[in-house]
Design an enzyme around this catalytic site. Structure first.
Site, short mmCIF file in Angstrom:
data_model
loop_
_atom_site.label_atom_id
_atom_site.label_comp_id
_atom_site.label_asym_id
_atom_site.label_seq_id
_atom_site.Cartn_x
_atom_site.Cartn_y
_atom_site.Cartn_z
CB SER A 1 -0.91 -0.40 1.24
OG SER A 1 -1.89 1.28 1.02
CE1 TYR B 1 -4.66 -2.29 4.39
CE2 TYR B 1 -3.35 0.30 4.47
CZ TYR B 1 -4.09 -0.93 3.94
OH TYR B 1 -3.91 -1.13 2.55
#
Length: 255
Positions: free
Chosen positions: A136, A149
Protein backbone atom coordinates in the site's frame (compact mmCIF):
# COMPACT_ATOMS: atom_id res chain seq x y z
CA UNK A 1 0.74 -14.37 -19.43
CA UNK A 2 -0.16 -16.83 -22.17
CA UNK A 3 -0.70 -20.29 -20.64
CA UNK A 4 0.72 -19.25 -17.28
CA UNK A 5 -0.98 -20.38 -14.07
CA UNK A 6 -1.72 -17.67 -11.52
CA UNK A 7 -3.11 -17.70 -7.99
CA UNK A 8 -4.76 -14.45 -6.92
CA UNK A 9 -5.73 -14.14 -3.27
CA UNK A 10 -8.63 -11.89 -2.41
CA UNK A 11 -9.51 -12.46 -6.04
CA UNK A 12 -13.29 -12.44 -5.71
CA UNK A 13 -13.92 -8.69 -5.66
CA UNK A 14 -12.28 -5.27 -5.84
CA UNK A 15 -8.70 -5.10 -7.06
CA UNK A 16 -8.41 -8.88 -6.94
CA UNK A 17 -11.40 -9.39 -9.23
CA UNK A 18 -10.10 -6.87 -11.75
CA UNK A 19 -6.69 -8.54 -11.63
CA UNK A 20 -8.33 -11.91 -12.24
CA UNK A 21 -10.20 -10.54 -15.25
CA UNK A 22 -7.11 -8.89 -16.71
CA UNK A 23 -4.94 -11.97 -16.24
CA UNK A 24 -7.49 -14.13 -18.07
CA UNK A 25 -7.64 -11.56 -20.88
CA UNK A 26 -3.85 -11.83 -21.12
CA UNK A 27 -3.95 -15.61 -21.49
CA UNK A 28 -3.47 -16.88 -17.94
CA UNK A 29 -5.26 -19.68 -16.16
CA UNK A 30 -6.39 -18.09 -12.90
CA UNK A 31 -7.21 -19.59 -9.54
CA UNK A 32 -9.44 -17.14 -7.68
CA UNK A 33 -8.63 -17.70 -4.01
CA UNK A 34 -10.88 -16.04 -1.43
CA UNK A 35 -13.16 -16.59 1.56
CA UNK A 36 -16.02 -14.98 -0.39
CA UNK A 37 -17.44 -18.12 -1.96
CA UNK A 38 -20.51 -16.80 -3.79
CA UNK A 39 -18.63 -13.85 -5.30
CA UNK A 40 -15.66 -16.02 -6.23
CA UNK A 41 -17.74 -18.70 -7.87
CA UNK A 42 -19.74 -16.10 -9.79
CA UNK A 43 -16.54 -14.51 -11.08
CA UNK A 44 -15.17 -17.91 -12.11
CA UNK A 45 -18.35 -18.58 -14.09
CA UNK A 46 -18.04 -15.16 -15.72
CA UNK A 47 -14.44 -15.84 -16.77
CA UNK A 48 -15.13 -19.33 -18.12
CA UNK A 49 -12.80 -22.28 -18.51
CA UNK A 50 -9.66 -20.23 -17.82
CA UNK A 51 -10.66 -19.55 -14.21
CA UNK A 52 -11.67 -21.55 -11.18
CA UNK A 53 -12.50 -20.68 -7.58
CA UNK A 54 -10.90 -22.15 -4.47
CA UNK A 55 -11.86 -21.14 -0.96
CA UNK A 56 -8.81 -19.87 0.88
CA UNK A 57 -8.31 -18.33 4.28
CA UNK A 58 -4.85 -16.87 3.74
CA UNK A 59 -4.03 -17.06 7.44
CA UNK A 60 -4.59 -20.83 7.48
CA UNK A 61 -1.49 -22.90 6.71
CA UNK A 62 -3.49 -26.03 5.88
CA UNK A 63 -5.66 -24.06 3.43
CA UNK A 64 -2.55 -22.98 1.56
CA UNK A 65 -1.21 -26.52 1.36
CA UNK A 66 -4.52 -27.77 -0.03
CA UNK A 67 -4.69 -24.98 -2.61
CA UNK A 68 -1.18 -25.57 -3.88
CA UNK A 69 -1.69 -29.33 -4.08
CA UNK A 70 -4.89 -28.88 -6.10
CA UNK A 71 -3.24 -26.33 -8.38
CA UNK A 72 -0.35 -28.70 -9.08
CA UNK A 73 -2.68 -31.66 -9.65
CA UNK A 74 -4.74 -29.67 -12.15
CA UNK A 75 -2.10 -27.57 -13.92
CA UNK A 76 1.27 -29.09 -13.06
CA UNK A 77 2.87 -25.73 -12.31
CA UNK A 78 2.36 -22.34 -10.62
CA UNK A 79 3.85 -19.38 -12.47
CA UNK A 80 2.42 -16.39 -10.63
CA UNK A 81 1.22 -15.62 -7.11
CA UNK A 82 -0.52 -12.35 -6.32
CA UNK A 83 -0.83 -11.81 -2.58
CA UNK A 84 -3.73 -9.38 -2.64
CA UNK A 85 -6.01 -10.40 0.25
CA UNK A 86 -6.16 -7.86 3.06
CA UNK A 87 -8.32 -6.34 5.76
CA UNK A 88 -8.49 -2.75 6.99
CA UNK A 89 -9.13 -1.76 10.61
CA UNK A 90 -9.44 1.83 11.87
CA UNK A 91 -8.61 2.99 15.38
CA UNK A 92 -6.24 5.15 17.37
CA UNK A 93 -3.39 3.22 18.97
CA UNK A 94 -4.77 3.70 22.48
CA UNK A 95 -8.20 2.46 21.35
CA UNK A 96 -7.26 -0.40 19.02
CA UNK A 97 -7.81 -3.84 20.51
CA UNK A 98 -5.11 -6.49 20.54
CA UNK A 99 -7.57 -8.81 18.81
CA UNK A 100 -8.11 -6.44 15.87
CA UNK A 101 -4.39 -5.73 15.56
CA UNK A 102 -3.52 -9.44 15.52
CA UNK A 103 -6.29 -10.24 13.02
CA UNK A 104 -4.91 -7.61 10.64
CA UNK A 105 -1.40 -9.02 11.01
CA UNK A 106 -2.71 -12.55 10.51
CA UNK A 107 -4.38 -11.76 7.18
CA UNK A 108 -2.20 -9.04 5.70
CA UNK A 109 1.27 -10.13 6.76
CA UNK A 110 1.14 -13.76 7.88
CA UNK A 111 -1.10 -14.54 4.91
CA UNK A 112 1.48 -13.07 2.54
CA UNK A 113 4.27 -15.02 4.23
CA UNK A 114 2.33 -18.28 4.00
CA UNK A 115 1.62 -17.67 0.32
CA UNK A 116 5.25 -17.04 -0.53
CA UNK A 117 6.34 -20.08 1.46
CA UNK A 118 3.69 -22.27 -0.16
CA UNK A 119 4.85 -21.62 -3.73
CA UNK A 120 8.56 -21.01 -3.18
CA UNK A 121 9.76 -24.59 -3.53
CA UNK A 122 7.65 -25.12 -6.65
CA UNK A 123 8.92 -21.98 -8.35
CA UNK A 124 12.51 -22.78 -7.36
CA UNK A 125 12.13 -26.22 -8.92
CA UNK A 126 10.71 -24.60 -12.08
CA UNK A 127 13.55 -22.03 -11.98
CA UNK A 128 10.93 -19.43 -12.84
CA UNK A 129 8.08 -17.59 -11.23
CA UNK A 130 6.75 -14.19 -10.24
CA UNK A 131 5.30 -13.16 -6.90
CA UNK A 132 3.54 -9.82 -6.59
CA UNK A 133 2.72 -8.65 -3.08
CA UNK A 134 0.08 -5.94 -2.79
CA UNK A 135 1.33 -3.56 -0.12
CA UNK A 136 0.00 0.00 0.00
CA UNK A 137 1.01 3.64 -0.17
CA UNK A 138 0.65 3.23 3.59
CA UNK A 139 3.58 0.83 3.42
CA UNK A 140 5.67 3.85 2.39
CA UNK A 141 4.54 6.30 5.08
CA UNK A 142 2.67 6.60 8.38
CA UNK A 143 -1.03 7.39 8.68
CA UNK A 144 -3.06 8.16 11.77
CA UNK A 145 -5.82 5.71 12.81
CA UNK A 146 -4.26 2.88 10.79
CA UNK A 147 -1.64 1.44 13.14
CA UNK A 148 -2.48 -2.18 12.34
CA UNK A 149 -2.83 -1.70 8.59
CA UNK A 150 0.31 0.43 8.24
CA UNK A 151 2.35 -2.01 10.32
CA UNK A 152 1.35 -4.92 8.11
CA UNK A 153 1.90 -3.08 4.84
CA UNK A 154 5.39 -2.01 5.91
CA UNK A 155 5.91 -5.65 6.87
CA UNK A 156 4.82 -6.82 3.41
CA UNK A 157 7.28 -4.36 1.91
CA UNK A 158 10.14 -5.77 3.98
CA UNK A 159 9.11 -9.38 3.42
CA UNK A 160 9.16 -8.70 -0.32
CA UNK A 161 12.81 -7.62 -0.10
CA UNK A 162 13.82 -10.74 1.82
CA UNK A 163 12.00 -13.03 -0.61
CA UNK A 164 13.55 -11.22 -3.58
CA UNK A 165 16.99 -11.93 -2.16
CA UNK A 166 16.33 -15.55 -1.30
CA UNK A 167 14.45 -16.51 -4.46
CA UNK A 168 15.98 -14.24 -7.10
CA UNK A 169 18.98 -16.46 -7.79
CA UNK A 170 16.54 -19.33 -8.42
CA UNK A 171 14.85 -17.38 -11.23
CA UNK A 172 11.91 -16.22 -9.10
CA UNK A 173 11.08 -12.51 -8.98
CA UNK A 174 9.31 -10.92 -5.99
CA UNK A 175 8.01 -7.35 -6.15
CA UNK A 176 5.49 -5.16 -4.37
CA UNK A 177 2.73 -2.84 -5.57
CA UNK A 178 1.74 0.15 -3.44
CA UNK A 179 -1.76 1.38 -4.29
CA UNK A 180 -3.04 4.71 -3.03
CA UNK A 181 -6.74 5.27 -2.47
CA UNK A 182 -8.70 2.92 -4.73
CA UNK A 183 -12.42 2.89 -5.48
CA UNK A 184 -13.28 -0.52 -4.03
CA UNK A 185 -15.49 -1.76 -1.19
CA UNK A 186 -12.50 -1.40 1.16
CA UNK A 187 -11.82 2.20 0.16
CA UNK A 188 -15.41 3.20 -0.61
CA UNK A 189 -17.68 1.02 1.54
CA UNK A 190 -20.76 3.22 0.99
CA UNK A 191 -20.50 3.02 -2.80
CA UNK A 192 -20.35 6.81 -3.19
CA UNK A 193 -20.07 8.14 -6.77
CA UNK A 194 -16.50 8.61 -7.91
CA UNK A 195 -16.94 12.35 -8.42
CA UNK A 196 -17.86 12.61 -4.74
CA UNK A 197 -14.87 10.52 -3.65
CA UNK A 198 -12.54 12.68 -5.73
CA UNK A 199 -13.38 15.70 -3.58
CA UNK A 200 -11.46 14.03 -0.75
CA UNK A 201 -8.34 13.55 -2.88
CA UNK A 202 -7.17 17.14 -3.23
CA UNK A 203 -3.89 16.18 -1.53
CA UNK A 204 -3.18 13.76 -4.39
CA UNK A 205 -1.38 15.29 -7.39
CA UNK A 206 -3.74 13.49 -9.80
CA UNK A 207 -6.70 14.97 -7.86
CA UNK A 208 -8.70 11.74 -7.93
CA UNK A 209 -9.09 8.26 -6.52
CA UNK A 210 -7.57 5.31 -8.35
CA UNK A 211 -9.54 2.60 -10.10
CA UNK A 212 -9.10 -1.16 -9.54
CA UNK A 213 -8.15 -1.53 -13.19
CA UNK A 214 -5.16 0.79 -12.75
CA UNK A 215 -3.79 -1.35 -9.94
CA UNK A 216 -4.45 -4.52 -11.92
CA UNK A 217 -2.38 -3.24 -14.85
CA UNK A 218 0.59 -2.56 -12.57
CA UNK A 219 0.28 -6.04 -11.09
CA UNK A 220 0.10 -7.52 -14.59
CA UNK A 221 3.33 -5.81 -15.56
CA UNK A 222 5.26 -7.16 -12.57
CA UNK A 223 3.80 -10.64 -13.07
CA UNK A 224 4.76 -10.71 -16.74
CA UNK A 225 8.04 -11.37 -18.50
CA UNK A 226 8.02 -7.68 -19.47
CA UNK A 227 9.31 -7.08 -15.93
CA UNK A 228 12.05 -9.68 -16.23
CA UNK A 229 14.69 -7.53 -14.47
CA UNK A 230 12.41 -6.23 -11.71
CA UNK A 231 13.12 -7.96 -8.40
CA UNK A 232 12.59 -6.45 -4.98
CA UNK A 233 11.02 -3.43 -6.67
CA UNK A 234 8.34 -1.15 -5.22
CA UNK A 235 5.80 0.17 -7.71
CA UNK A 236 3.68 2.99 -6.26
CA UNK A 237 0.32 3.32 -8.03
CA UNK A 238 -1.00 6.18 -5.96
CA UNK A 239 -1.50 9.20 -8.20
CA UNK A 240 1.61 10.74 -6.67
CA UNK A 241 0.41 10.62 -3.04
CA UNK A 242 3.73 9.32 -1.73
CA UNK A 243 5.71 11.93 -3.67
CA UNK A 244 5.23 14.58 -1.01
CA UNK A 245 2.87 17.15 0.45
CA UNK A 246 1.63 20.48 -0.91
CA UNK A 247 2.30 23.87 0.67
CA UNK A 248 -1.08 25.31 -0.22
CA UNK A 249 -0.96 28.86 -1.50
CA UNK A 250 2.55 28.54 -2.94
CA UNK A 251 3.35 28.05 -6.64
CA UNK A 252 2.71 24.56 -7.95
CA UNK A 253 -0.12 23.66 -5.58
CA UNK A 254 -3.59 22.89 -6.95
CA UNK A 255 -5.99 25.84 -6.96
Amino acid sequence: LENKVAIITGGARGMGAQTSRLFVQEGAKVIIADVLESEGQALARELGDCACFHRLDVSDEANWQELVEKAMDRFGRIDVLVNNAAVLVYGAIDELSKRDFERTVSVNLVGTFLGIRAVASIMKMQKAGAIVNISSVDGLRGVNALAAYVSTKWGVRGLTKVAALELGHHGVRVNSVHPGGVDTIMGNPTGAPREEINKHFQNVPMQRVGSPEEIARATLFLASDEASYCNGSELAVDGGLAAGAYYLGLPGAPL
